[in-house]
Design a protein around this motif. Structure first.
Motif, PDB file in Angstrom:
ATOM      1  N   GLU A   9      -3.633  -8.454 -16.698  1.00 17.49           N
ATOM      2  CA  GLU A   9      -3.948  -6.893 -16.299  1.00 17.49           C
ATOM      3  C   GLU A   9      -2.245  -6.167 -14.531  1.00 17.49           C
ATOM      4  N   PHE A  19       3.213   4.104 -13.045  1.00 16.14           N
ATOM      5  CA  PHE A  19       2.542   4.884 -11.800  1.00 16.14           C
ATOM      6  C   PHE A  19       3.210   4.402 -10.649  1.00 16.14           C
ATOM      7  N   GLU A  65     -13.375   4.261 -15.521  1.00 18.26           N
ATOM      8  CA  GLU A  65     -12.719   2.778 -15.377  1.00 18.26           C
ATOM      9  C   GLU A  65     -13.472   1.899 -15.508  1.00 18.26           C
ATOM     10  N   LYS A 186     -10.862  -2.525  -9.364  1.00 18.78           N
ATOM     11  CA  LYS A 186     -10.013  -1.552 -10.484  1.00 18.78           C
ATOM     12  C   LYS A 186      -9.216  -0.573  -9.262  1.00 18.78           C
ATOM     13  N   ALA A 187      -8.033   0.151  -9.479  1.00 14.72           N
ATOM     14  CA  ALA A 187      -7.116   1.468  -9.015  1.00 14.72           C
ATOM     15  C   ALA A 187      -8.181   2.552  -8.250  1.00 14.72           C
ATOM     16  N   SER A 188      -9.415   2.783  -9.141  1.00 16.26           N
ATOM     17  CA  SER A 188      -9.367   4.099  -8.928  1.00 16.26           C
ATOM     18  C   SER A 188     -10.932   3.344  -7.802  1.00 16.26           C
ATOM     19  N   TYR A 253      -4.319   6.209  -6.704  1.00 16.28           N
ATOM     20  CA  TYR A 253      -4.632   5.498  -7.814  1.00 16.28           C
ATOM     21  C   TYR A 253      -3.526   5.612  -8.375  1.00 16.28           C
ATOM     22  N   SER A 256      -2.600   2.423  -6.279  1.00 18.58           N
ATOM     23  CA  SER A 256      -3.638   1.054  -5.850  1.00 18.58           C
ATOM     24  C   SER A 256      -3.048   0.203  -7.645  1.00 18.58           C
ATOM     25  N   GLN A 257      -2.509   1.158  -8.306  1.00 13.51           N
ATOM     26  CA  GLN A 257      -2.454   0.838 -10.384  1.00 13.51           C
ATOM     27  C   GLN A 257      -0.433   0.273  -9.897  1.00 13.51           C
ATOM     28  N   SER A 261      -0.936  -3.981 -12.054  1.00 11.62           N
ATOM     29  CA  SER A 261      -0.294  -3.871 -12.695  1.00 11.62           C
ATOM     30  C   SER A 261       1.716  -4.965 -13.250  1.00 11.62           C
TER      31      SER A 261
END
Length: 327
Positions: A9, A19, A65, A186-188, A253, A256-257, A261
């Motif tokens: 990830e 993103f 997610e 997680k990003a969310s 989001y 963060s993603q 990543s």
């Protein structure tokens, strides 16, 4: 989460770049809308409404997610601290936007990569060579060029002009913590934590200053923007608030993603897309055209930031090739 899953990830550069570009488009729209609404509504009301819409979007992404279980965290204190850092960064930057041209405030904010470089020495124990240190000096010289009129008593005032610098410092600390926490959440979920902190701080402002009493007799436009009384939005402005909330959800989001990543050295250079976008919005919506002094400062900050990020990328590549990223 296994080490292999974390590594997979954390090594998706195309995902990270997509993103971060999406986040920068959303940020530029967000900044334009905040500046547009700053004459009629208090900052904490704008933040509360946009975060309320944004957290609804983030909770929907949580279901996508993995469900409610991903909201559990072993480090709630660090997430709260991370949220407070970005809240302070946003408040400082938005207070500056009420007074400063959009492109100039955005350019000064882009000393954040230089702060990240300097902070990596004490916080991450990373060595920083003389060329990157010289680039940092050049970038901060660009800030001084842009602050000179304010220091001479012209423009919005020195303290207001320094607000984007403080915002950049807080943002740099925020990004360092994002990278540290990215493999654990997680990003969310990280977006929900951020939006929750924004709403909590906004409600605290409303409880203390929602009636506007602290704005009475104040001439400073940034402080008036911060402490103005809450006002029920008009029908047309509700559409703008809705757009602001959607942008907020996308920002929380996407950032963060992006940073969970791919490495910061891969992602961070693409943040500079926000600078021409800010100039475009400033010209189209507010009729702002930077003068030669501002352009010179922007060039120094832009050049220094991109050079530092290029050096970071060069240093990061052999480390990625040599071993998996560790958390």
């Amino acid at each position: 989460m296994s080490a292999t899953a974390t590594t997979d990830e954390s090594n998706r550069p195309l995902v990270g770049i997509f993103f971060i570009l999406l986040g920068m488009v959303a940020i530029s729209a967000n900044d334009m809308l905040v500046k547009y609404l700053s004459d009629g509504y208090p900052l904490h009301q704008i933040v509360f409404i946009r975060s309320g819409i944004g957290i609804a979007i983030s909770l929907a992404l949580v279901q996508f997610e993995g469900g409610w279980a991903i909201l559990k965290t072993r480090r709630p204190g660090l997430h709260i601290l991370r949220g407070l850092l970005i809240v302070v960064a946003n408040l400082c930057f938005f207070m500056a936007l009420a007074v400063m041209p959009l492109a100039e405030a955005t350019a000064i904010f882009f000393v954040a990569p230089l702060f990240i470089t300097l902070l990596s020495i004490p916080l991450l124990g990373e060595p920083v060579g003389p060329r990157r240190l010289i680039a940092c000096v050049v970038g901060f010289a660009g800030v001084l060029v842009m602050l000179r009129p304010s220091a001479a008593g012209e423009g919005p005032g020195l303290l207001v002009s320094l607000l984007p610098v403080l915002a950049a410092l807080c943002y740099a600390l925020f990004q360092i913590m994002t990278r540290r926490l990215g493999g654990l959440s997680k990003a969310s979920a990280m977006a929900v934590y951020l939006q929750g902190v924004f709403m909590a701080v906004s409600l605290a402002f409303f409880a203390v200053a929602g009636d506007g009493r602290f704005a009475e007799g104040v001439d400073n436009r940034s402080l008036v923007f911060l402490f103005r009384a809450w006002t029920w939005p008009t029908a047309d402005d509700w559409l703008l608030f809705a757009a602001l909330g959607i942008a907020s959800g996308v920002i929380a989001y996407a950032l963060s993603q992006a940073y969970r990543s791919a490495s910061a050295a891969t992602v961070a250079p693409f943040e500079y897309v926000a600078l021409p976008l800010a100039g475009l919005w400033g010209f189209l919506i507010f009729g702002e055209i930077p003068d030669l002094r501002a352009l010179a400062g922007i060039a120094l900050i832009l050049g220094a930031g991109l050079y530092v990020l290029a050096r970071e990328r060069a240093r990061d590549r052999p480390r990625r090739d040599a071993r998996p990223i560790r958390r």
